[in-house]
Design an enzyme around this catalytic site. Structure first.
Site, PDB file in Angstrom:
ATOM      1  CE  LYS A  45      -2.092   3.011   1.946  1.00 21.01           C
ATOM      2  NZ  LYS A  45      -1.845   4.420   1.579  1.00 21.01           N
ATOM      3  CD  GLU A  66      12.311   0.178   8.277  1.00 20.12           C
ATOM      4  OE1 GLU A  66      12.233   0.927   7.300  1.00 20.12           O
ATOM      5  OE2 GLU A  66      13.002  -0.843   8.299  1.00 20.12           O
ATOM      6  CB  CYS A  71      13.086   8.817   8.404  1.00 17.51           C
ATOM      7  SG  CYS A  71      14.082   7.587   7.545  1.00 17.51           S
ATOM      8  CD  GLU A 109       9.993  12.834  11.491  1.00 22.37           C
ATOM      9  OE1 GLU A 109       8.821  12.444  11.641  1.00 22.37           O
ATOM     10  OE2 GLU A 109      10.872  12.154  10.959  1.00 22.37           O
TER      11      GLU A 109
HETATM   12  P1  NAD Z   1       2.095   8.495   7.553  1.00 17.98           P
HETATM   13  O1  NAD Z   1       2.190   7.703   8.787  1.00 17.98           O
HETATM   14  O2  NAD Z   1       1.100   9.603   7.500  1.00 17.98           O
HETATM   15  O3  NAD Z   1       1.735   7.558   6.310  1.00 17.98           O
HETATM   16  C1  NAD Z   1       2.533   6.468   5.944  1.00 17.98           C
HETATM   17  C2  NAD Z   1       1.668   5.429   5.264  1.00 17.98           C
HETATM   18  O4  NAD Z   1       0.710   4.946   6.190  1.00 17.98           O
HETATM   19  C3  NAD Z   1       0.864   5.938   4.058  1.00 17.98           C
HETATM   20  O5  NAD Z   1       0.862   4.949   3.054  1.00 17.98           O
HETATM   21  C4  NAD Z   1      -0.507   6.111   4.634  1.00 17.98           C
HETATM   22  O6  NAD Z   1      -1.533   6.000   3.673  1.00 17.98           O
HETATM   23  C5  NAD Z   1      -0.570   4.938   5.589  1.00 17.98           C
HETATM   24  N1  NAD Z   1      -1.589   5.041   6.631  1.00 17.98           N
HETATM   25  C6  NAD Z   1      -2.132   6.165   7.182  1.00 17.98           C
HETATM   26  N2  NAD Z   1      -3.053   5.824   8.112  1.00 17.98           N
HETATM   27  C7  NAD Z   1      -3.090   4.470   8.155  1.00 17.98           C
HETATM   28  C8  NAD Z   1      -3.829   3.527   8.923  1.00 17.98           C
HETATM   29  N3  NAD Z   1      -4.721   3.891   9.829  1.00 17.98           N
HETATM   30  N4  NAD Z   1      -3.588   2.219   8.704  1.00 17.98           N
HETATM   31  C9  NAD Z   1      -2.685   1.797   7.803  1.00 17.98           C
HETATM   32  N5  NAD Z   1      -1.954   2.655   7.047  1.00 17.98           N
HETATM   33  C10 NAD Z   1      -2.165   3.975   7.222  1.00 17.98           C
HETATM   34  O7  NAD Z   1       3.553   9.006   7.265  1.00 17.98           O
HETATM   35  P2  NAD Z   1       4.045   9.963   6.076  1.00 17.98           P
HETATM   36  O8  NAD Z   1       3.670  11.352   6.403  1.00 17.98           O
HETATM   37  O9  NAD Z   1       3.621   9.388   4.766  1.00 17.98           O
HETATM   38  O10 NAD Z   1       5.628   9.760   6.166  1.00 17.98           O
HETATM   39  C11 NAD Z   1       6.444  10.559   6.932  1.00 17.98           C
HETATM   40  C12 NAD Z   1       6.902   9.844   8.159  1.00 17.98           C
HETATM   41  O11 NAD Z   1       7.582   8.640   7.795  1.00 17.98           O
HETATM   42  C13 NAD Z   1       7.909  10.631   8.957  1.00 17.98           C
HETATM   43  O12 NAD Z   1       7.614  10.532  10.325  1.00 17.98           O
HETATM   44  C14 NAD Z   1       9.228   9.949   8.643  1.00 17.98           C
HETATM   45  O13 NAD Z   1      10.223  10.116   9.600  1.00 17.98           O
HETATM   46  C15 NAD Z   1       8.807   8.542   8.505  1.00 17.98           C
HETATM   47  N6  NAD Z   1       9.801   7.764   7.769  1.00 17.98           N
HETATM   48  C16 NAD Z   1      10.544   6.837   8.438  1.00 17.98           C
HETATM   49  C17 NAD Z   1      11.526   6.112   7.774  1.00 17.98           C
HETATM   50  C18 NAD Z   1      12.353   5.079   8.496  1.00 17.98           C
HETATM   51  O14 NAD Z   1      12.933   4.234   7.835  1.00 17.98           O
HETATM   52  N7  NAD Z   1      12.441   5.101   9.812  1.00 17.98           N
HETATM   53  C19 NAD Z   1      11.741   6.330   6.421  1.00 17.98           C
HETATM   54  C20 NAD Z   1      10.977   7.278   5.774  1.00 17.98           C
HETATM   55  C21 NAD Z   1       9.999   7.986   6.457  1.00 17.98           C
END
Ligand code: NAD
Length: 487
Positions: free
Chosen positions: A181, A256, A289, A384
């Site tokens: 997804k 992650e 991240c 963040e």
């Molecule tokens: P997000 O949590 O808003 O969304 C990530 C994914 O989760 C999307 O595909 C979204 O559609 C899905 N999602 C949202 N609600 C959900 C639910 N209830 N159930 C299942 N899936 C759901 O995050 P974002 O804004 O897309 O990404 C940014 C974040 O990701 C930052 O906090 C960043 O640090 C983190 N990040 C971490 C890493 C790592 O490896 N640690 C790498 C990249 C990004």
């Protein structure tokens, strides 16, 4: 080409889900927008619970045959997917840049070759994955990695195909089937991956891709009883929600998450190197991240460090990510820009000083920002931002540096610049972080464990750690004379 095909920078992208080896449209769609100019790219199939159920059912149906496929055959198909990615680097790069605004030159030269490498690496790692047998009072212990089952992989928008394939490749190598997804702000390259995998001969149902808003399709995926693994990269609040949803079936999770990582600059460091490392933190418009967003600089060199940093940062070009000379592109979405600016304006109101930046440039771009005069317990130091916003604080002793570095709820990474190897060893031992870089940044080997401590994540992936997560690891103990009474 069908009515569901978009032409994105000359590349045909199917906007439907990919379920059980077929394209499936939803009646509803969502609008995909380009961060480059805010223009509409097109309408994408918007999945909800029925599409989630269909995708998990397809993954479940395909699982027994894929799990029984020999390691050599699985590895061959993964290499064929890598070949397909390599053939389409140009197309994948321009589509990804149009969709998420990251630099085209990085996609071409770094990210997409790495996507191919994700498949090659886990294919090769699978072929040599073994644990030496060992004995217990004459009994033999044999460790094996059994495929766990359908796996749901949920990814963010900041490095869409890179982060998706970092999960898809080991999950497939392990013998699992997958429902991917992608994030709703950058869904396009996942659809191209489905095409590439099918062309490479991956059997129907082994990889499924569903699109949609996490709030609408997420729970149906993560609470499904037939799902045996969930790997998620994204934000902490979403991780909590997923953990609650997965709890019903005790589905194992790999999380992650975010970070607020420090860059520690000691007075004995090569200051030019430290400044280079510092300026790198604006990469991908700060939407990384792992970014070291908190500069902790020893007092005696802070002024000189800041002077050189400002000088170097002023040479960065911000603009269209498709141009070869651009260093910093747009942020993903006007909503993200609003969030970034709200953080900065609250920090300024609380007494921070903008050494550079501190404002948006327009609706898509945020000025690279460095804030100083920030308190350790302030929001801008603790939370963040996920934009080109960095803070600078000073310290006077090594102990103080370590204390400040560890004083957030995160623990994803830490970077230190020092000319003293003993100091590096001492400080590293005390840092709470999944990855520590000493006099370097963002060097990542796929065999290294990757993940975060505290609120930066749960579990590790990479090399054997990925197989540990995606498999049911089994230990078989055989008696010394186990066969003597059994003819
Ligand atoms: P997000 O949590 O808003 O969304 C990530 C994914 O989760 C999307 O595909 C979204 O559609 C899905 N999602 C949202 N609600 C959900 C639910 N209830 N159930 C299942 N899936 C759901 O995050 P974002 O804004 O897309 O990404 C940014 C974040 O990701 C930052 O906090 C960043 O640090 C983190 N990040 C971490 C890493 C790592 O490896 N640690 C790498 C990249 C990004």
């Amino acid at each position: 080409m069908t009515e569901h095909t978009l032409t994105v920078a000359g590349v045909a992208v199917d906007t439907r889900h990919w379920i059980g080896g077929r394209r499936v449209a939803s009646t509803e769609t969502f609008t995909d927008v380009s961060p480059i100019d805010g223009g509409t790219i097109g309408e994408i199939s918007r999945g909800t619970a029925p599409e989630a159920a269909a995708a998990v059912a397809a993954a479940k149906a395909a699982f027994p045959a894929w799990a029984a496929t020999s390691r050599a055959e699985r590895a061959r198909i993964l290499h064929a997917i890598a070949d397909g990615v390599e053939k389409r680097i140009e197309e994948l790069s321009i589509v990804e840049t149009t969709d998420n605004g990251a630099l085209l030159r990085s996609h071409r030269r770094g990210v997409m070759p790495r996507v191919a490498h994700n498949f090659r690496f886990f294919a090769d790692w699978l072929l040599q994955l073994e644990h030496e047998d060992f004995e217990t009072r004459g009994h033999t212990n044999h460790v094996s990695w059994d495929p766990a089952g359908p796996s749901v992989l949920i990814t963010p928008w900041n490095a869409p195909l890179m982060l998706a394939t970092w999960k898809v490749a080991p999950a497939l190598a392990a013998g699992n089937t997958v429902v991917l997804k992608p994030a709703e702000w950058s869904p396009l390259t996942a659809s191209l991956l489905a095409d590439i995998a099918a062309e490479a001969g991956l059997p129907a149902g082994v990889l499924n891709v569903v699109q949609g808003y996490g709030s609408e399709i997420g729970d149906a995926l993560t609470s499904h009883p037939d799902v045996r693994r969930i790997s998620f990269t994204g934000s902490v609040p979403t991780a909590r929600r997923i953990a609650e949803s997965a709890a019903a079936n005790l589905t194992p999770l790999s999380l992650e998450l975010g970070g607020k990582s420090p860059l520690l600059v000691f007075a004995d460091a090569d200051l030019d190197l430290a400044v280079d490392l510092a300026v790198e933190q604006y990469d991908n418009a700060g939407q990384v991240c792992l970014a070291a967003t908190r500069f902790l600089v020893e007092e005696s060199v802070a002024e000189e460090f800041t002077r050189r940093f400002v000088e170097k940062a002023s040479t960065l070009t911000q603009g269209d990510p498709r141009h070869e000379t651009t260093d910093i592109g747009p942020n993903i979405h006007p909503r993200q820009l609003e969030k970034i600016d709200a953080f900065v304006q609250r920090a300024l109101a609380a007494g921070a000083r903008a050494v550079i930046g501190g404002h948006r440039k327009d609706t898509q771009y945020y000025a690279p920002t460095l804030l100083t005069d920030v308190a350790q317990d302030s929001e801008i130091v603790q939370e963040e931002v996920f934009g080109p916003v960095l803070t600078l604080q000073t310290f006077s002793t090594e102990d103080e540096a370590v204390r400040l570095a560890n004083d957030t709820r995160f623990g994803l990474a830490a970077t230190l610049a020092t000319g003293d190897p003993e100091r590096a060893e001492r400080v590293t031992a005390q840092l709470v972080a999944g990855t520590v870089w000493v006099n370097c940044f963002f060097v990542r080997d796929l065999q290294a464990p990757f993940g975060g401590s505290r609120h930066s994540g749960v579990g590790r992936e990479g090399g054997t750690w990925s197989f540990d997560f995606y498999c049911d690891v089994k230990n078989t103990v055989t008696a010394p004379n186990g066969w003597k009474n059994h003819g």
